[in-house]
Write a protein that holds these residues in place. Structure first.
Motif, PDB file in Angstrom:
ATOM      1  N   THR A   1      24.133  25.494  50.933  1.00 55.22           N
ATOM      2  CA  THR A   1      22.695  25.570  51.128  1.00 55.22           C
ATOM      3  C   THR A   1      22.261  24.497  52.110  1.00 55.22           C
ATOM      4  O   THR A   1      22.547  23.320  51.905  1.00 55.22           O
ATOM      5  CB  THR A   1      21.929  25.393  49.810  1.00 55.22           C
ATOM      6  OG1 THR A   1      22.355  26.369  48.857  1.00 55.22           O
ATOM      7  CG2 THR A   1      20.429  25.547  50.046  1.00 55.22           C
ATOM      8  N   ILE A   2      21.575  24.911  53.162  1.00 53.76           N
ATOM      9  CA  ILE A   2      21.021  23.959  54.111  1.00 53.76           C
ATOM     10  C   ILE A   2      19.542  23.754  53.786  1.00 53.76           C
ATOM     11  O   ILE A   2      18.837  24.698  53.417  1.00 53.76           O
ATOM     12  CB  ILE A   2      21.222  24.423  55.567  1.00 53.76           C
ATOM     13  CG1 ILE A   2      20.822  23.313  56.545  1.00 53.76           C
ATOM     14  CG2 ILE A   2      20.463  25.712  55.854  1.00 53.76           C
ATOM     15  CD1 ILE A   2      21.230  23.597  57.986  1.00 53.76           C
ATOM     16  N   SER A   3      19.093  22.519  53.907  1.00 55.66           N
ATOM     17  CA  SER A   3      17.702  22.205  53.632  1.00 55.66           C
ATOM     18  C   SER A   3      17.277  21.029  54.500  1.00 55.66           C
ATOM     19  O   SER A   3      18.097  20.429  55.199  1.00 55.66           O
ATOM     20  CB  SER A   3      17.488  21.891  52.150  1.00 55.66           C
ATOM     21  OG  SER A   3      18.235  20.757  51.753  1.00 55.66           O
ATOM     22  N   ARG A   4      16.015  20.723  54.450  1.00 58.12           N
ATOM     23  CA  ARG A   4      15.499  19.604  55.232  1.00 58.12           C
ATOM     24  C   ARG A   4      14.402  18.892  54.459  1.00 58.12           C
ATOM     25  O   ARG A   4      13.726  19.486  53.614  1.00 58.12           O
ATOM     26  CB  ARG A   4      14.962  20.078  56.584  1.00 58.12           C
ATOM     27  CG  ARG A   4      13.674  20.885  56.475  1.00 58.12           C
ATOM     28  CD  ARG A   4      13.346  21.601  57.768  1.00 58.12           C
ATOM     29  NE  ARG A   4      11.978  22.127  57.763  1.00 58.12           N
ATOM     30  CZ  ARG A   4      11.603  23.228  57.129  1.00 58.12           C
ATOM     31  NH1 ARG A   4      12.485  23.929  56.431  1.00 58.12           N
ATOM     32  NH2 ARG A   4      10.338  23.638  57.188  1.00 58.12           N
ATOM     33  N   ASP A   5      14.230  17.626  54.770  1.00 59.38           N
ATOM     34  CA  ASP A   5      13.163  16.814  54.210  1.00 59.38           C
ATOM     35  C   ASP A   5      12.459  16.175  55.397  1.00 59.38           C
ATOM     36  O   ASP A   5      12.936  15.190  55.953  1.00 59.38           O
ATOM     37  CB  ASP A   5      13.712  15.761  53.259  1.00 59.38           C
ATOM     38  CG  ASP A   5      12.629  14.976  52.546  1.00 59.38           C
ATOM     39  OD1 ASP A   5      11.504  14.877  53.069  1.00 59.38           O
ATOM     40  OD2 ASP A   5      12.913  14.450  51.445  1.00 59.38           O
ATOM     41  N   SER A   6      11.335  16.736  55.782  1.00 59.37           N
ATOM     42  CA  SER A   6      10.642  16.278  56.976  1.00 59.37           C
ATOM     43  C   SER A   6      10.181  14.827  56.857  1.00 59.37           C
ATOM     44  O   SER A   6      10.190  14.085  57.833  1.00 59.37           O
ATOM     45  CB  SER A   6       9.438  17.182  57.267  1.00 59.37           C
ATOM     46  OG  SER A   6       9.857  18.497  57.561  1.00 59.37           O
ATOM     47  N   ALA A   7       9.779  14.416  55.664  1.00 56.91           N
ATOM     48  CA  ALA A   7       9.305  13.051  55.465  1.00 56.91           C
ATOM     49  C   ALA A   7      10.399  12.030  55.722  1.00 56.91           C
ATOM     50  O   ALA A   7      10.118  10.891  56.091  1.00 56.91           O
ATOM     51  CB  ALA A   7       8.745  12.887  54.061  1.00 56.91           C
ATOM     52  N   LYS A   8      11.646  12.418  55.521  1.00 60.70           N
ATOM     53  CA  LYS A   8      12.778  11.521  55.716  1.00 60.70           C
ATOM     54  C   LYS A   8      13.551  11.809  56.994  1.00 60.70           C
ATOM     55  O   LYS A   8      14.574  11.171  57.244  1.00 60.70           O
ATOM     56  CB  LYS A   8      13.726  11.602  54.523  1.00 60.70           C
ATOM     57  CG  LYS A   8      13.107  11.152  53.211  1.00 60.70           C
ATOM     58  CD  LYS A   8      14.111  11.242  52.072  1.00 60.70           C
ATOM     59  CE  LYS A   8      13.504  10.753  50.771  1.00 60.70           C
ATOM     60  NZ  LYS A   8      14.473  10.850  49.640  1.00 60.70           N
ATOM     61  N   ASN A   9      13.073  12.749  57.798  1.00 59.86           N
ATOM     62  CA  ASN A   9      13.754  13.151  59.035  1.00 59.86           C
ATOM     63  C   ASN A   9      15.214  13.503  58.769  1.00 59.86           C
ATOM     64  O   ASN A   9      16.105  13.151  59.546  1.00 59.86           O
ATOM     65  CB  ASN A   9      13.667  12.052  60.099  1.00 59.86           C
ATOM     66  CG  ASN A   9      12.250  11.719  60.499  1.00 59.86           C
ATOM     67  OD1 ASN A   9      11.338  12.525  60.330  1.00 59.86           O
ATOM     68  ND2 ASN A   9      12.055  10.525  61.043  1.00 59.86           N
TER      69      ASN A   9
END
Length: 115
Positions: A68-76
Motif C-alpha cells: 500500500t502506497i500512501s502519503r502524509d502531506s503535513a510531513k512531506n
C-alpha cells in the motif's frame, strides 16, 4: 533541488512486513507524483507503486493486494507499507518524486526477504 531521504529497509522473514518512508525536502504541494521502484539482482528496475497529488494510486500486479502506497502531506512523506513479503520482493527500493517536469530519486534502500 529536491532531496529524498528513504528509511525503513532491512532484513525480514517471508510473510513479514516492512514500511518504507520517503521524506521530501520540499512541500508535497510542489510534487505531482511520488512512487517506488525496485531493482533486484540481474533484473531490470520496475515500477512498484505510485501515487498522484490527487491520491490516485497504481500498483504492479506482483504486489497488488500486499503493498500500500500512501502519503502524509503535513510531513512531506510518502510511505510504502509492504505486507506478506516474499523472497522475490528482495531488491533495492528507490523512492521517486516528480516536480516541475523533473524526476528526482532517493538513494535507495535494501529490502531483503529470507525464506
Amino acid at each position: 533541488q529536491v532531496q529524498l531521504v528513504e528509511s525503513g529497509g532491512g532484513l525480514v522473514q517471508a510473510g513479514g512486513s516492512l514500511r518504507l518512508s520517503c521524506v521530501a525536502s520540499i512541500s508535497m504541494v510542489s510534487i505531482n507524483e511520488m512512487g517506488w521502484h525496485r531493482q533486484a539482482p540481474g533484473k531490470q528496475r520496475e515500477l512498484v507503486a505510485d501515487i498522484t497529488s490527487g491520491g490516485r494510486t497504481y500498483y504492479a500486479d506482483s504486489v497488488k493486494g500486499r503493498f500500500t502506497i500512501s502519503r502524509d502531506s503535513a510531513k512531506n512523506t510518502a510511505y510504502l507499507q509492504m505486507n506478506s513479503l516474499k523472497p522475490e520482493d528482495t531488491a533495492v527500493y528507490y523512492c521517486d518524486a516528480d516536480s516541475n517536469y523533473r524526476r528526482y530519486w532517493g538513494q535507495g534502500t535494501q529490502v531483503t526477504v529470507s525464506s
